[in-house]
Design a protein around this motif. Structure first.
Motif, PDB file in Angstrom:
ATOM      1  N   PHE A 253       0.952  -1.151  -0.035  1.00 22.35           N
ATOM      2  CA  PHE A 253       0.042  -0.092   0.098  1.00 22.35           C
ATOM      3  C   PHE A 253       0.766   1.408   0.049  1.00 22.35           C
ATOM      4  CE2 PHE A 253      -1.899   3.536   2.243  1.00 22.35           C
ATOM      5  CZ  PHE A 253      -3.201   3.635   1.644  1.00 22.35           C
ATOM      6  N   ILE A 254       1.999   1.181   0.815  1.00 24.19           N
ATOM      7  CA  ILE A 254       2.885   2.406   0.986  1.00 24.19           C
ATOM      8  C   ILE A 254       3.516   2.720  -0.560  1.00 24.19           C
ATOM      9  CG2 ILE A 254       4.862   3.253   1.716  1.00 24.19           C
ATOM     10  CD1 ILE A 254       4.368   1.656   4.348  1.00 24.19           C
ATOM     11  N   ARG A 255       4.026   1.495  -1.397  1.00 21.54           N
ATOM     12  CA  ARG A 255       4.637   1.763  -2.597  1.00 21.54           C
ATOM     13  C   ARG A 255       3.438   2.553  -3.625  1.00 21.54           C
ATOM     14  NH1 ARG A 255       7.143  -3.094  -1.370  1.00 21.54           N
ATOM     15  NH2 ARG A 255       5.390  -4.267  -2.757  1.00 21.54           N
ATOM     16  N   GLU A 256       2.005   1.993  -3.561  1.00 21.71           N
ATOM     17  CA  GLU A 256       1.082   2.403  -4.698  1.00 21.71           C
ATOM     18  C   GLU A 256       0.744   3.706  -4.115  1.00 21.71           C
ATOM     19  OE1 GLU A 256      -1.942  -0.507  -4.215  1.00 21.71           O
ATOM     20  OE2 GLU A 256      -0.757  -2.077  -5.273  1.00 21.71           O
ATOM     21  N   PHE A 257       0.532   3.993  -2.746  1.00 22.74           N
ATOM     22  CA  PHE A 257       0.223   5.257  -2.735  1.00 22.74           C
ATOM     23  C   PHE A 257       1.054   6.515  -2.978  1.00 22.74           C
ATOM     24  CE2 PHE A 257       0.076   9.069   0.574  1.00 22.74           C
ATOM     25  CZ  PHE A 257      -1.099   9.283   0.298  1.00 22.74           C
ATOM     26  N   LYS A 258       2.421   6.150  -2.755  1.00 18.99           N
ATOM     27  CA  LYS A 258       3.278   7.210  -2.931  1.00 18.99           C
ATOM     28  C   LYS A 258       3.603   7.150  -4.458  1.00 18.99           C
ATOM     29  CE  LYS A 258       7.626   6.912  -0.808  1.00 18.99           C
ATOM     30  NZ  LYS A 258       8.484   6.530  -0.075  1.00 18.99           N
ATOM     31  N   ALA A 259       3.335   6.150  -5.228  1.00 14.64           N
ATOM     32  CA  ALA A 259       3.185   6.457  -6.805  1.00 14.64           C
ATOM     33  C   ALA A 259       2.275   7.222  -7.421  1.00 14.64           C
ATOM     34  CB  ALA A 259       3.275   5.012  -7.474  1.00 14.64           C
ATOM     35  N   LYS A 260       1.176   7.072  -6.674  1.00 10.81           N
ATOM     36  CA  LYS A 260      -0.120   7.893  -7.028  1.00 10.81           C
ATOM     37  C   LYS A 260      -0.174   9.254  -6.800  1.00 10.81           C
ATOM     38  CE  LYS A 260      -5.174   7.016  -7.066  1.00 10.81           C
ATOM     39  NZ  LYS A 260      -6.284   6.068  -6.762  1.00 10.81           N
ATOM     40  N   HIS A 261      -0.042   9.437  -5.308  1.00 10.64           N
ATOM     41  CA  HIS A 261      -0.173  10.857  -4.825  1.00 10.64           C
ATOM     42  C   HIS A 261       1.008  11.477  -4.342  1.00 10.64           C
ATOM     43  CE1 HIS A 261      -4.426   9.641  -4.291  1.00 10.64           C
ATOM     44  NE2 HIS A 261      -4.127   8.432  -3.987  1.00 10.64           N
ATOM     45  N   CYS A 262       2.216  10.999  -4.321  1.00  9.84           N
ATOM     46  CA  CYS A 262       3.593  11.747  -3.989  1.00  9.84           C
ATOM     47  C   CYS A 262       4.448  11.895  -5.012  1.00  9.84           C
ATOM     48  CB  CYS A 262       4.106  10.897  -2.676  1.00  9.84           C
ATOM     49  SG  CYS A 262       2.898  10.781  -1.360  1.00  9.84           S
ATOM     50  N   ILE A 263       5.463  12.728  -4.741  1.00 10.30           N
ATOM     51  CA  ILE A 263       6.624  12.885  -5.531  1.00 10.30           C
ATOM     52  C   ILE A 263       7.696  13.336  -5.061  1.00 10.30           C
ATOM     53  CG2 ILE A 263       5.706  15.531  -5.833  1.00 10.30           C
ATOM     54  CD1 ILE A 263       6.748  15.696  -8.641  1.00 10.30           C
ATOM     55  N   GLU A 264       8.663  13.008  -5.722  1.00  9.55           N
ATOM     56  CA  GLU A 264      10.146  13.216  -4.943  1.00  9.55           C
ATOM     57  C   GLU A 264      11.039  14.345  -5.880  1.00  9.55           C
ATOM     58  OE1 GLU A 264      13.977  10.635  -3.377  1.00  9.55           O
ATOM     59  OE2 GLU A 264      12.753   9.894  -5.024  1.00  9.55           O
ATOM     60  N   VAL A 265      11.329  15.591  -5.047  1.00 12.86           N
ATOM     61  CA  VAL A 265      11.838  16.736  -5.851  1.00 12.86           C
ATOM     62  C   VAL A 265      13.192  17.108  -5.378  1.00 12.86           C
ATOM     63  CG1 VAL A 265       9.758  17.355  -6.448  1.00 12.86           C
ATOM     64  CG2 VAL A 265      10.619  18.308  -4.376  1.00 12.86           C
ATOM     65  N   PHE A 266      14.005  17.515  -5.917  1.00  3.13           N
ATOM     66  CA  PHE A 266      15.239  18.369  -5.407  1.00  3.13           C
ATOM     67  C   PHE A 266      14.967  19.555  -4.721  1.00  3.13           C
ATOM     68  CE2 PHE A 266      17.584  15.506  -8.188  1.00  3.13           C
ATOM     69  CZ  PHE A 266      18.584  15.017  -7.480  1.00  3.13           C
ATOM     70  N   ALA A 267      15.331  19.729  -3.695  1.00  2.00           N
ATOM     71  CA  ALA A 267      15.326  21.198  -2.821  1.00  2.00           C
ATOM     72  C   ALA A 267      16.601  21.671  -2.290  1.00  2.00           C
ATOM     73  CB  ALA A 267      14.486  20.976  -1.838  1.00  2.00           C
ATOM     74  N   GLU A 268      16.775  22.768  -2.214  1.00  2.00           N
ATOM     75  CA  GLU A 268      18.136  23.466  -1.845  1.00  2.00           C
ATOM     76  C   GLU A 268      17.924  24.246  -0.488  1.00  2.00           C
ATOM     77  OE1 GLU A 268      19.653  27.357  -3.344  1.00  2.00           O
ATOM     78  OE2 GLU A 268      21.152  26.042  -4.485  1.00  2.00           O
ATOM     79  N   HIS A 269      18.718  23.688   0.550  1.00  4.03           N
ATOM     80  CA  HIS A 269      18.742  24.402   1.717  1.00  4.03           C
ATOM     81  C   HIS A 269      19.408  26.088   1.627  1.00  4.03           C
ATOM     82  CE1 HIS A 269      19.609  24.853   6.144  1.00  4.03           C
ATOM     83  NE2 HIS A 269      18.559  24.210   6.380  1.00  4.03           N
ATOM     84  N   VAL A 270      18.273  26.980   1.978  1.00  2.00           N
ATOM     85  CA  VAL A 270      18.416  28.294   1.725  1.00  2.00           C
ATOM     86  C   VAL A 270      19.741  28.636   2.722  1.00  2.00           C
ATOM     87  CG1 VAL A 270      17.637  30.621   1.949  1.00  2.00           C
ATOM     88  CG2 VAL A 270      16.114  28.600   1.326  1.00  2.00           C
ATOM     89  N   PRO A 271      19.918  28.388   3.883  1.00  2.00           N
ATOM     90  CA  PRO A 271      21.173  28.751   4.753  1.00  2.00           C
ATOM     91  C   PRO A 271      22.246  28.436   4.160  1.00  2.00           C
ATOM     92  CG  PRO A 271      19.456  28.406   6.164  1.00  2.00           C
ATOM     93  CD  PRO A 271      18.778  27.771   4.875  1.00  2.00           C
ATOM     94  N   THR A 272      22.393  26.865   3.749  1.00  2.00           N
ATOM     95  CA  THR A 272      23.813  26.210   3.565  1.00  2.00           C
ATOM     96  C   THR A 272      24.053  26.017   2.148  1.00  2.00           C
ATOM     97  OG1 THR A 272      22.534  23.976   4.139  1.00  2.00           O
ATOM     98  CG2 THR A 272      23.769  25.315   5.564  1.00  2.00           C
ATOM     99  N   LYS A 273      22.915  26.314   1.200  1.00  2.00           N
ATOM    100  CA  LYS A 273      23.003  26.038  -0.106  1.00  2.00           C
ATOM    101  C   LYS A 273      23.011  24.407  -0.325  1.00  2.00           C
ATOM    102  CE  LYS A 273      22.676  30.384  -0.704  1.00  2.00           C
ATOM    103  NZ  LYS A 273      21.310  31.009  -1.386  1.00  2.00           N
ATOM    104  N   LYS A 274      22.816  23.829   0.340  1.00  2.59           N
ATOM    105  CA  LYS A 274      22.885  22.305   0.212  1.00  2.59           C
ATOM    106  C   LYS A 274      21.638  21.713  -0.299  1.00  2.59           C
ATOM    107  CE  LYS A 274      23.788  17.868   2.843  1.00  2.59           C
ATOM    108  NZ  LYS A 274      23.826  17.378   4.301  1.00  2.59           N
ATOM    109  N   LYS A 275      21.810  20.782  -1.427  1.00  2.00           N
ATOM    110  CA  LYS A 275      20.603  20.235  -2.100  1.00  2.00           C
ATOM    111  C   LYS A 275      20.569  18.721  -1.654  1.00  2.00           C
ATOM    112  CE  LYS A 275      21.249  23.062  -6.458  1.00  2.00           C
ATOM    113  NZ  LYS A 275      21.628  22.690  -7.719  1.00  2.00           N
ATOM    114  N   LYS A 276      19.125  18.392  -1.761  1.00  2.00           N
ATOM    115  CA  LYS A 276      18.797  17.144  -0.990  1.00  2.00           C
ATOM    116  C   LYS A 276      17.346  16.836  -1.899  1.00  2.00           C
ATOM    117  CE  LYS A 276      17.777  14.875   3.365  1.00  2.00           C
ATOM    118  NZ  LYS A 276      17.660  15.197   4.752  1.00  2.00           N
ATOM    119  N   LYS A 277      17.222  15.407  -1.910  1.00  2.00           N
ATOM    120  CA  LYS A 277      15.778  15.015  -2.466  1.00  2.00           C
ATOM    121  C   LYS A 277      14.629  14.938  -1.287  1.00  2.00           C
ATOM    122  CE  LYS A 277      16.566  12.253  -6.698  1.00  2.00           C
ATOM    123  NZ  LYS A 277      16.146  11.187  -7.401  1.00  2.00           N
ATOM    124  N   LEU A 278      13.651  15.226  -1.576  1.00  2.00           N
ATOM    125  CA  LEU A 278      12.657  15.338  -0.600  1.00  2.00           C
ATOM    126  C   LEU A 278      11.422  15.117  -1.308  1.00  2.00           C
ATOM    127  CD1 LEU A 278      13.436  18.916   1.230  1.00  2.00           C
ATOM    128  CD2 LEU A 278      14.200  16.631   1.736  1.00  2.00           C
TER     129      LEU A 278
END
Length: 293
Positions: A253-278
Motif C-alpha cells: 500500500f505504501i508503494r502504491e500510495f507514493k506512486a499515485k499521490h506523492c512526488i520526490e523533488v530536489f530542494a536546496e537548503h537556503v542557509p547552507t545551499k545544500k541540495k537534497k531529495k525530498l
C-alpha cells in the motif's frame, strides 16, 4: 555586858548578813504535757472562672474533617453497627451509593459492559478484560474502515502517516467520547534527546493494547511538548491492534500510495545551499523555506 545584850547584838549582825547575802533562786521545774494536734485536711475545690465561649473557626472544604480542631466530631455512621456484613455480601445491600462507570448504560450500539468496577482497576499493572470478548459488528466496521487517502500525510523523508487527531476521531466514533482512554503504565523517561512512556489503551472498561510512545526534543524547554507528542505516538501504536489505518504499515500500500499521490523533488537548503531529495504530496504546495524547491 549582860547576856541579853549580847544576844541582841548577835541577832542584829545576823540580820545584816542576811540582807547582804544574795538570794539563790531555785529553778522551778514545770511539767508540761505536749499533745499532737490533729488536723483534718479538706481539699480545696475552686470553681473555674466562667470564660467566654470559644468561637470555632470554619475550616476549608479541602481539609480533612476534624483536622486541627479536636472539638469537632464528625457524626459518621458506624458501619459495623448499621450494616449487616452478611447482607452486604449477599448483594441485598448495595456496596456503593454512586453507580460505577461499569454499570452505566451506553447509547452506542454493541457496547461491552465490564463485570467489575472499572474505577477500581489499576491500569498501570492490570490486564483486565484483555481478549475477553470481540467488539460488536458496528464497532468493528468503524475501526476497520479503509483509510481515506486525503487524510494521509507525508514527511519530507518519504514516511507516510496519519495525524493523531484522526485516530482520536475514529475512537470517538466507535466508542463515543469518554468510552475510551489512555492510561500510563510507567513513569516518563526523559533521556538526553528522547522522551518515552508506556501507555495502555482502555476501551469500554477493558484493556485493548499496550505500547510505548516516544518523541524527540532539542531543548529542555520543549520537554512538556515532547511529553504530549509521546502520548500521541503511543496512541497511534496502540490503534494498530484495533486495525485503525493498518494500511500505513503495509509495504504494498505504501508503494502504491507514493506512486499515485506523492512526488520526490530536489530542494536546496537556503542557509547552507545544500541540495537534497525530498518527498511531498502532489496536491501540496512546493517547498519554500528552509528548503526551497
Amino acid at each position: 555586858m549582860s547576856a541579853w545584850t549580847n544576844n541582841a547584838h548577835r541577832l542584829i549582825l545576823l540580820g545584816i548578813k542576811a540582807t547582804r547575802q544574795p538570794s539563790v533562786a531555785r529553778p522551778l521545774l514545770s511539767s508540761r504535757t505536749y499533745a499532737a494536734s490533729t488536723r483534718t485536711w479538706t481539699p480545696k475545690t475552686s470553681t473555674p472562672p466562667s470564660s467566654p465561649p470559644k468561637v470555632v473557626k470554619a475550616t476549608a472544604s479541602t481539609s480533612v474533617a476534624g483536622a486541627g480542631n479536636p472539638d469537632i466530631t464528625d457524626n459518621l455512621p458506624n458501619v459495623s453497627e448499621e450494616i449487616d456484613v452478611s447482607e452486604a455480601m449477599n448483594g441485598s445491600i448495595p456496596l456503593e451509593t454512586v453507580p460505577s462507570s461499569a454499570s452505566l448504560s451506553s447509547p452506542f450500539p454493541g457496547d461491552f459492559t465490564a463485570g467489575s468496577d472499572v474505577g477500581s482497576t489499576d491500569w498501570s499493572t492490570s490486564y483486565h478484560g484483555l481478549s475477553t470478548q470481540a467488539f460488536s459488528k458496528d464497532i468493528a466496521n468503524i475501526l476497520l474502515a479503509p483509510v481515506d487517502d486525503m487524510d494521509i500525510e507525508m514527511k519530507p523523508d518519504g514516511l507516510i502517516y496519519l495525524p493523531e487527531i484522526k485516530y482520536r476521531r475514529v475512537l470517538n466514533k466507535a466508542f463515543g467520547p469518554g468510552g475510551w482512554g489512555l492510561a500510563p503504565r510507567s513513569e516518563t523517561n526523559v533521556g538526553p534527546k528522547v522522551v518515552s512512556r508506556e501507555y495502555a489503551l482502555v476501551c469500554q472498561g477493558r484493556l485493548v493494547a499496550v505500547a510505548r510512545g516516544e518523541q524527540e526534543y532539542f531543548d529542555p524547554s520543549n520537554i512538556p511538548t515532547a511529553t504530549e507528542g509521546c502520548k500521541s505516538n503511543a496512541l497511534m501504536r496502540c490503534c494498530k491492534d484495533l486495525g485503525i489505518a493498518s494500511e500505513l504499515w503495509d509495504p504494498r500500500f505504501i508503494r502504491e500510495f507514493k506512486a499515485k499521490h506523492c512526488i520526490e523533488v530536489f530542494a536546496e537548503h537556503v542557509p547552507t545551499k545544500k541540495k537534497k531529495k525530498l518527498w511531498r504530496r502532489k496536491d501540496q504546495p512546493k517547498f519554500d523555506y528552509p528548503w526551497k524547491e
